[in-house]
Design a protein around this motif. Structure first.
Motif, PDB file in Angstrom:
ATOM      1  N   ALA A   1       0.821  -1.211   0.000  1.00  0.00           N
ATOM      2  CA  ALA A   1       0.000   0.000   0.000  1.00  0.00           C
ATOM      3  C   ALA A   1       0.853   1.258   0.000  1.00  0.00           C
ATOM      4  O   ALA A   1       0.465   2.287  -0.559  1.00  0.00           O
ATOM      5  N   LEU A   2       2.049   1.169   0.602  1.00  0.00           N
ATOM      6  CA  LEU A   2       2.916   2.343   0.708  1.00  0.00           C
ATOM      7  C   LEU A   2       3.884   2.457  -0.459  1.00  0.00           C
ATOM      8  O   LEU A   2       4.122   3.552  -0.981  1.00  0.00           O
ATOM      9  N   GLU A   3       4.467   1.334  -0.867  1.00  0.00           N
ATOM     10  CA  GLU A   3       5.545   1.343  -1.849  1.00  0.00           C
ATOM     11  C   GLU A   3       5.099   0.970  -3.261  1.00  0.00           C
ATOM     12  O   GLU A   3       5.864   1.136  -4.211  1.00  0.00           O
ATOM     13  N   GLY A   4       3.915   0.423  -3.385  1.00  0.00           N
ATOM     14  CA  GLY A   4       3.494  -0.049  -4.696  1.00  0.00           C
ATOM     15  C   GLY A   4       4.068  -1.423  -4.999  1.00  0.00           C
ATOM     16  O   GLY A   4       4.554  -2.126  -4.101  1.00  0.00           O
ATOM     17  N   PRO A   5       4.055  -1.833  -6.270  1.00  0.00           N
ATOM     18  CA  PRO A   5       4.439  -3.198  -6.627  1.00  0.00           C
ATOM     19  C   PRO A   5       5.874  -3.560  -6.304  1.00  0.00           C
ATOM     20  O   PRO A   5       6.218  -4.751  -6.266  1.00  0.00           O
ATOM     21  N   ALA A   6       6.729  -2.584  -6.055  1.00  0.00           N
ATOM     22  CA  ALA A   6       8.113  -2.893  -5.684  1.00  0.00           C
ATOM     23  C   ALA A   6       8.173  -3.721  -4.411  1.00  0.00           C
ATOM     24  O   ALA A   6       9.129  -4.479  -4.191  1.00  0.00           O
ATOM     25  N   ALA A   7       7.160  -3.612  -3.569  1.00  0.00           N
ATOM     26  CA  ALA A   7       7.143  -4.379  -2.320  1.00  0.00           C
ATOM     27  C   ALA A   7       7.058  -5.876  -2.567  1.00  0.00           C
ATOM     28  O   ALA A   7       7.349  -6.676  -1.672  1.00  0.00           O
ATOM     29  N   LEU A   8       6.669  -6.285  -3.753  1.00  0.00           N
ATOM     30  CA  LEU A   8       6.503  -7.712  -4.052  1.00  0.00           C
ATOM     31  C   LEU A   8       7.762  -8.356  -4.617  1.00  0.00           C
ATOM     32  O   LEU A   8       7.760  -9.557  -4.894  1.00  0.00           O
ATOM     33  N   ARG A   9       8.838  -7.600  -4.785  1.00  0.00           N
ATOM     34  CA  ARG A   9      10.039  -8.164  -5.388  1.00  0.00           C
ATOM     35  C   ARG A   9      10.586  -9.372  -4.625  1.00  0.00           C
ATOM     36  O   ARG A   9      11.059 -10.326  -5.250  1.00  0.00           O
ATOM     37  N   PRO A  10      10.531  -9.392  -3.296  1.00  0.00           N
ATOM     38  CA  PRO A  10      11.074 -10.567  -2.594  1.00  0.00           C
ATOM     39  C   PRO A  10      10.160 -11.800  -2.651  1.00  0.00           C
ATOM     40  O   PRO A  10      10.570 -12.891  -2.225  1.00  0.00           O
ATOM     41  N   VAL A  11       8.945 -11.625  -3.146  1.00  0.00           N
ATOM     42  CA  VAL A  11       7.969 -12.714  -3.112  1.00  0.00           C
ATOM     43  C   VAL A  11       7.980 -13.451  -4.447  1.00  0.00           C
ATOM     44  O   VAL A  11       7.873 -12.820  -5.502  1.00  0.00           O
ATOM     45  N   PRO A  12       8.070 -14.786  -4.446  1.00  0.00           N
ATOM     46  CA  PRO A  12       8.040 -15.540  -5.705  1.00  0.00           C
ATOM     47  C   PRO A  12       6.711 -15.344  -6.436  1.00  0.00           C
ATOM     48  O   PRO A  12       5.652 -15.239  -5.820  1.00  0.00           O
ATOM     49  N   LEU A  13       6.799 -15.316  -7.752  1.00  0.00           N
ATOM     50  CA  LEU A  13       5.612 -15.158  -8.598  1.00  0.00           C
ATOM     51  C   LEU A  13       5.219 -16.516  -9.166  1.00  0.00           C
ATOM     52  O   LEU A  13       6.038 -17.209  -9.767  1.00  0.00           O
ATOM     53  N   VAL A  14       3.956 -16.874  -8.992  1.00  0.00           N
ATOM     54  CA  VAL A  14       3.413 -18.119  -9.536  1.00  0.00           C
ATOM     55  C   VAL A  14       2.432 -17.733 -10.635  1.00  0.00           C
ATOM     56  O   VAL A  14       1.541 -16.909 -10.415  1.00  0.00           O
ATOM     57  N   THR A  15       2.585 -18.312 -11.815  1.00  0.00           N
ATOM     58  CA  THR A  15       1.753 -17.869 -12.922  1.00  0.00           C
ATOM     59  C   THR A  15       1.416 -18.993 -13.885  1.00  0.00           C
ATOM     60  O   THR A  15       1.942 -20.110 -13.771  1.00  0.00           O
ATOM     61  N   TYR A  16       0.564 -18.664 -14.844  1.00  0.00           N
ATOM     62  CA  TYR A  16       0.013 -19.626 -15.800  1.00  0.00           C
ATOM     63  C   TYR A  16       1.010 -19.981 -16.892  1.00  0.00           C
ATOM     64  O   TYR A  16       1.034 -21.114 -17.382  1.00  0.00           O
ATOM     65  N   ALA A  17       1.840 -19.008 -17.305  1.00  0.00           N
ATOM     66  CA  ALA A  17       2.760 -19.216 -18.421  1.00  0.00           C
ATOM     67  C   ALA A  17       3.964 -18.298 -18.267  1.00  0.00           C
ATOM     68  O   ALA A  17       3.943 -17.328 -17.506  1.00  0.00           O
TER      69      ALA A  17
END
Length: 313
Positions: free
Chosen positions: A196-212
């Motif tokens: 909420a404070l930093e925007g999407p940059a806060a998700l950099r340490p979190v692994p991304l799981v996706t469809y393709a």
């Protein structure tokens, strides 16, 4: 000297009326989508059906079916012939007491679309129709190849993730999918406030799981919600959103999922929405078919049931 008319059919004499048995065989193949399936409906051998279709094509001077690796695709001539003979042949069968039993009356309805939507929403809606004798053949897949197969006659109906271009197919809006950014509580507790404070940059340490690998759903979310380009590799790819859901619930990382697919997990707390924008990205799904009235009346029944259910999804 005989001549050919402008349509390429031998002229000089009227064409003899087609044998009723040939027309019945034609209609069975037209409705079932293959010589083998048509033979099963009629209790004939496949070579007999092939011979009868060839005889009808010789009589009419037209090719009725395009032979495909799997099944056949009706030509425009076949569509016109089916429109003329289906009603009278069905009425004749009923009047003479030879109408097929309910479980044999119509060929299977061939339906295709995204695996997740088919399994979680579509099949439960259509279950009552199977009790009434409707037969279904359901195929999962990606929209573009499924639309190509629809054009060739392999499917009767396709649920598409976008509206097809051109006039070769007709499409009606079926349902809207809202996408939501989610993670398991173990990750949400760490990054939700920072996001909420930093925007999407806060998700950099979190692994991304996706469809393709090309991150189609996540990239669209980033562009629509954050106004930014998503450029990072996925930690896990699963070509089935149900697998993505399972991985995220287990704590593998975060993802963007259709809300309908994860609504139970959101309600129980197994997943947490990381961000709830006022204008979430929404994708419209379409129910697509070839133009004209289907030769199989059960196609219309399936279509109507899906459109009615789509209003409540």
């Amino acid at each position: 000297m005989r001549h050919r008319d402008s349509d390429g059919v031998a002229g000089g004499a009227a064409q003899p009326p087609a044998d009723l048995n040939l027309l019945r065989t034609f209609l069975a193949v037209y409705r079932s989508g293959s010589f083998t399936a048509g033979a099963g409906l009629l209790g004939l051998s496949q070579p007999t059906v092939t011979t009868q279709i060839r005889a009808l094509e010789r009589q009419t001077g037209r090719e009725l079916f395009e032979r495909l690796p799997r099944g056949v695709a009706p030509t425009t001539v076949a569509h016109e012939l089916a429109a003329r003979v289906a009603g009278p042949l069905d009425a004749l069968a009923a009047a003479t007491g030879h109408e097929a039993a309910p479980h044999e009356r119509a060929a299977p309805v061939h339906l295709a679309g995204p695996a997740e939507l088919l399994c979680t929403r579509v099949l439960p809606v259509l279950a009552p129709l199977t009790v009434e004798g409707v037969r279904l053949r359901v195929s999962p897949g990606l929209t573009e190849p499924l639309l190509d197969e629809l054009r060739s006659g392999r499917h009767d109906l396709v649920i598409a993730t976008f509206r097809p271009r051109g006039r070769a197919l007709t499409a009606v809006p079926l349902t809207d999918e809202e996408f939501v950014l989610v993670a398991a509580p173990v990750w949400a507790d760490r990054v939700r406030e920072r996001l909420a404070l930093e925007g999407p940059a806060a998700l950099r340490p979190v692994p991304l799981v996706t469809y393709a690998e090309d991150l189609p759903i996540a990239r669209r979310y980033w562009r629509h919600v954050f106004g930014a380009r998503l450029s990072r590799p996925a930690a896990v790819t699963v070509p089935d959103l149900r697998g993505v859901l399972a991985a995220v619930v287990a704590g593998a990382g975060f993802s963007v999922l259709p809300r309908y697919l994860c609504q139970t997990e959101l309600a129980t707390g197994a997943l947490v929405p990381l961000h709830e924008p006022e204008d979430p990205p929404i994708n419209t799904g379409y129910l697509v078919q070839r133009p004209g009235r289907p030769g199989n009346p059960d196609v219309t029944r399936v279509r109507d049931a899906l459109i009615a259910a789509g209003r409540t999804w």
